[in-house]
Design an enzyme around this catalytic site. Structure first.
Site, PDB file in Angstrom:
ATOM      1  N   VAL A   1     -63.629  80.293  33.062  1.00 58.14           N
ATOM      2  CA  VAL A   1     -62.743  79.917  33.933  1.00 58.14           C
ATOM      3  C   VAL A   1     -61.365  80.324  33.403  1.00 58.14           C
ATOM      4  O   VAL A   1     -61.067  80.311  32.126  1.00 58.14           O
ATOM      5  CB  VAL A   1     -62.652  78.385  34.304  1.00 58.14           C
ATOM      6  N   CYS A   2     -60.320  80.850  33.976  1.00 58.90           N
ATOM      7  CA  CYS A   2     -59.122  81.190  33.620  1.00 58.90           C
ATOM      8  C   CYS A   2     -57.970  80.942  34.750  1.00 58.90           C
ATOM      9  O   CYS A   2     -58.487  80.262  35.890  1.00 58.90           O
ATOM     10  CB  CYS A   2     -58.679  82.614  33.189  1.00 58.90           C
ATOM     11  N   GLN A   3     -56.820  81.237  34.826  1.00 60.74           N
ATOM     12  CA  GLN A   3     -55.810  80.816  35.823  1.00 60.74           C
ATOM     13  C   GLN A   3     -55.721  81.798  36.957  1.00 60.74           C
ATOM     14  O   GLN A   3     -55.815  81.211  38.243  1.00 60.74           O
ATOM     15  CB  GLN A   3     -54.393  80.494  35.300  1.00 60.74           C
TER      16      GLN A   3
END
Length: 237
Positions: A145-147
């Site tokens: 996951v990232c932004q």
């Protein structure tokens, strides 16, 4: 015609349960010398492609398939909000190098992107893959996951080359996750963890001014006489 088609492969589904994970057959060519002639031998192997899932599909991967959550964002976004019980392995780290070129770039960055958007001046983490390997085996199931949904595919590509094959990424990142989808830790919601700097202050000021204007409009609409008296009391230049 058959020899021309020898190097062409087609993709097939790995699992009947999911329609987002695929695999492609690839081959490696080894050269073997025999009686002065060079022969080519092809060894076929299956390499899994990275899966891209939405938030609800990601929850199923975690709850049903036992995927571990790997947060690849920088430290500042991670500290603002992150999914509970995730592992933090940043793909980029803060660049604190002190050579002249880096100092100039960092100064320009901090006076613009850093000031307005709260973005740290970063560089690629040289220990990213090794850090993941120290925590997980190549057979591990990892949900990255990232932004914004940009860094997780880049991280997945590095891990795939390092031998990890059970990798999934959240499409569009945590900014697309609805509040309450995941249990989170931090001072804000997951979808807002990328917002910082003067942009957030400007947003708050705009919200306050908007509220004041709406209240003034409603007051004038429902209490016109009182509003007119207040206007008459206002000093004139």
């Amino acid at each position: 015609m058959a020899s021309n088609m020898a190097g062409i492969g087609c993709c097939t589904a790995l699992s009947s349960r999911s329609n987002f994970q695929t695999s492609c057959p690839i081959y490696k060519t080894n050269r073997v010398t025999m009686r002065g002639k060079t022969l080519r031998r092809r060894n076929w192997e299956i390499r899994a492609e990275v899966s891209y899932v939405n938030a609800e599909e990601a929850k199923k991967l975690i709850a049903v398939d036992g995927y571990a959550i790997l947060d690849v964002r920088d430290k500042s976004q991670y500290e603002r909000a992150h999914i509970k019980s995730c592992y933090h392995m940043p793909l980029f780290i803060e660049n604190q190098d002190n050579d002249l070129g880096t100092i100039v770039k960092r100064t320009v960055h901090n006076n613009f992107s850093g000031l307005f958007f709260g973005l740290p001046f970063t560089k690629e983490n040289p220990d990213f893959v090794q850090s993941v390997k120290s925590q997980f085996s190549p057979e591990s199931k990892l949900l990255l996951v990232c932004q914004e949904g940009l860094r997780s595919p880049a991280a997945a590509s590095k891990l795939e080359k390092a031998g990890f094959q059970n990798i999934a990424c959240v499409t569009s990142g945590l900014q697309s996750v609805k509040p309450g989808t995941f249990d989170s830790v931090g001072s804000t919601e997951l979808q807002n963890a990328g917002k910082a700097g003067l942009v957030t202050i400007q947003g708050k000021i705009s919200a306050i001014l908007g509220t004041v204007l709406i209240c003034a409009f409603l007051f004038i609409t429902f209490f016109p006489e009182q509003a007119e008296k207040l206007l008459q009391m206002a000093p004139t230049s």
